[in-house]
Design a protein around this motif. Sequence first.
Motif: not given
Length: 151
Positions: A77-81, A83-85
């Motif tokens: 839901a907050n994928e912009e925060h 962005c990487n593993d």
Amino acid sequence: MVEELLSLLHALLDRHQALCMENHQLLKQLRLLVCERARLLRQVCPPSCPVPYPSRFSGESGRLPEFIMQTMSYMLANEEHFCNDAMKVAFLISLLSGEAEEWVMPYIESNSYVLGDYQAFVDEMKQYFGWGTDDEDDGDDDEEEEMEEDH
């Protein structure tokens, strides 16, 4: 010549000891920073997020699947925060407490590769805390297979 070599060796040993002490101090500072970062991350929860902020995980094996699902949902839901593993793993670490927080410290201290590999980190959690496998289901599957073979 031998005295020069001994002197050089002594100087190298002194430098090695000093670097070891400095490394120890840096690891202590890193632990404090990780804890502070975790504390700050816990305070951040976007108000418009439709997915609730995940609960903390203290090591109860029965809660691990729920914890992973909560954190995955929140990160999606907050994928912009996330962005990487490394960010995903850091988020999970920020929600650990008690036994789970103690469990993760050696990974942080050794700068383990799993800190940058979300799936590997989750796999390590599953291995240590268990994934709530149901032994009864395994037995039922075997019985069903035997029944199918009989027919």
